[in-house]
Write a protein that holds these residues in place. Structure first.
Motif, short mmCIF file in Angstrom:
data_model
loop_
_atom_site.label_atom_id
_atom_site.label_comp_id
_atom_site.label_asym_id
_atom_site.label_seq_id
_atom_site.Cartn_x
_atom_site.Cartn_y
_atom_site.Cartn_z
N GLU A 310 41.55 55.83 35.52
CA GLU A 310 42.05 55.63 34.28
C GLU A 310 42.71 54.25 34.19
N VAL A 311 42.90 53.87 33.03
CA VAL A 311 43.70 52.63 32.62
C VAL A 311 45.13 52.74 32.61
N GLN A 312 45.74 52.40 33.82
CA GLN A 312 47.37 52.42 33.81
C GLN A 312 47.95 51.16 33.50
N PRO A 313 48.76 50.80 32.39
CA PRO A 313 49.38 49.38 32.50
C PRO A 313 50.12 49.11 33.77
N GLN A 314 50.13 47.89 33.91
CA GLN A 314 51.01 47.51 35.30
C GLN A 314 50.19 47.86 36.52
N GLN A 315 49.38 49.01 36.59
CA GLN A 315 49.01 49.36 37.75
C GLN A 315 48.31 48.15 38.33
N LYS A 316 48.37 47.91 39.67
CA LYS A 316 47.58 46.90 40.41
C LYS A 316 46.52 47.30 41.24
N TRP A 317 45.48 46.74 40.96
CA TRP A 317 44.20 46.92 41.55
C TRP A 317 43.86 45.89 42.87
N SER A 318 43.84 46.42 43.91
CA SER A 318 43.53 45.37 45.21
C SER A 318 42.22 45.80 45.86
N ILE A 319 41.41 44.94 45.54
CA ILE A 319 39.90 45.19 46.08
C ILE A 319 39.66 44.92 47.45
N PRO A 320 39.13 45.92 48.20
CA PRO A 320 39.05 45.61 49.63
C PRO A 320 37.98 44.48 50.04
N ALA A 321 38.11 43.88 50.72
CA ALA A 321 37.34 42.45 51.18
C ALA A 321 35.88 43.10 51.57
N SER A 322 35.60 44.37 51.87
CA SER A 322 34.40 44.74 52.18
C SER A 322 33.50 45.20 50.88
N TRP A 323 34.04 45.21 49.60
CA TRP A 323 33.68 45.52 48.36
C TRP A 323 33.12 43.95 47.92
N ARG A 324 31.85 43.92 47.87
CA ARG A 324 31.40 42.41 47.56
C ARG A 324 31.03 42.30 46.21
N GLY A 325 31.39 41.09 45.54
CA GLY A 325 30.72 40.71 44.35
C GLY A 325 31.30 41.57 43.20
N CYS A 326 32.55 41.73 42.88
CA CYS A 326 32.83 42.63 42.10
C CYS A 326 33.05 42.21 40.68
N GLN A 327 32.70 43.06 39.78
CA GLN A 327 33.09 42.95 38.27
C GLN A 327 33.71 44.08 37.62
#
Length: 355
Positions: A310-327
């Motif tokens: 879900e799109v939550q305003p001001q929610q911070k998404w922090s992507i793990p380093a193991s997830w490669r080449g993200c869009q």
């Protein structure tokens, strides 16, 4: 009428260069092994488009699951004809793969992109006299800065249908010139993206290099930094582009410095023009703010991971380093706009609720 079969002219998918007969060896240390295509039926050229001598293209993104089956296929961008979009989606959903492997187990391959291009025979190339006359009329008005009637002329040209990639390319050349004259850099970039879609001689090489260089500048201005870097890499490989590469190189160095500078945020304006908006991430952390309109969901598609939120305003998404080449793919109502802010790099895991 004899129609040339559809061709895959742009192999953006990660597994596009894999051998159809290759076997995946055991991979120590968790190394990720790409999915291997087994069966990729061709898309069907829509009958009405063929009868009218029309060409088209469709860019898609899709996931290859643990069974080698395609899922979550979406149209990212297209030449605009829904019949080509339907045909491309129907074909890709039937594709089958030997699944990707990690730790000797089948896993999802989540970021796959491909472009399907529908060509007509050579006899249908070139531009018609009516198109050429309209094109010259539009360009003459732009050159005189007589812009008021130009949108209506574009509408009339589009209503009469663009037959092939050459007409489509020059239509967008005129649009790029119009938006440049209005200093509308967002729409100028959108138009240029359509011009540089192909490097097949639809426009002269010098024009192609000039617009590719302009797209790099506009992407940098709009903080679409990953796109600027990938286009610069493409430009660097072109014969005749040496001067442009030399001029842009210092600015590309500054892009790398900005990405690594944790004291600065990278603000990107987003707008849903059809049903989704996508962005290549230069960092592994971001947030969404300033939402105006309806945003329904957010997807993160990486080489080896797919998640939907879900799109939550001001929610911070922090992507793990193991997830490669993200869009990032953001879905919502047409016209919705927002800001995506790439924040300093983080090491923490992604902590947000999937939907």
């Amino acid at each position: 009428m004899k129609i040339i079969s559809i061709m895959l002219v742009t192999a953006l998918s990660l597994q596009a260069n894999a051998s159809l007969n290759s076997d995946s060896p055991e991979q120590p240390n968790g190394e990720f092994v790409d999915a291997v295509p087994l069966d990729r039926p061709e898309a069907i050229f829509p009958k009405q488009a063929a009868a009218r001598g029309r060409e088209g293209w469709v860019q898609l993104s899709y996931v290859v699951n643990e069974k080698g089956v395609v899922e979550s296929a979406v149209v990212e961008r297209s030449s605009g004809d829904t019949s080509f979009e339907r045909s491309a989606l129907n074909a890709v959903k039937k594709w089958r793969f030997k699944p990707a492997m990690q730790n000797n187990k089948p896993v999802k391959q989540c970021k796959n992109q491909v472009q399907l291009t529908f060509f007509m025979p050579e006899d249908y190339r070139g531009v018609s006299r009516p198109f050429l006359n309209r094109y010259k009329k539009i360009v003459a008005k732009i050159d005189k800065n007589d812009l008021e009637s130009v949108p209506q002329l574009f509408h009339e040209m589009k209503e009469r249908k663009l037959r092939n990639f050459t007409e489509d390319s020059y239509f967008w050349v005129a649009k790029a010139r119009y938006y440049a004259a209005k200093n509308d850099r967002v729409n100028e970039l959108r138009a240029i993206v359509r011009i540089i879609q192909f490097n097949d001689g639809h426009v002269p090489d010098e024009m192609y290099i000039a617009y590719l260089s302009r797209a790099i500048v506009l992407n940098m201005e709009q903080n679409k930094l990953k796109y600027a870097l990938s286009l610069f890499e493409r430009l660097s490989k072109l014969s005749g582009a040496e001067n442009s590469v030399k001029q842009l190189a210092p600015y590309i160095d500054k892009v790398h410095e900005l990405v690594e500078d944790d004291s600065k945020h990278i603000w990107v304006k987003g707008e849903i023009t059809r049903s989704l908006w996508r962005h290549k991430l230069a960092r592994n952390a971001f947030t969404i703010s300033d939402i105006k309109g309806d945003l329904t969901s957010l997807e993160i598609r990486c080489d080896n991971h797919y998640s939907k939120y879900e799109v939550q305003p001001q929610q911070k998404w922090s992507i793990p380093a193991s997830w490669r080449g993200c869009q990032v793919y953001i879905h919502g109502g047409k016209g919705a706009h927002f800001s995506l802010i790439e924040t300093p790099q983080v090491k923490e895991e992604l902590a947000t609720k999937e939907v």
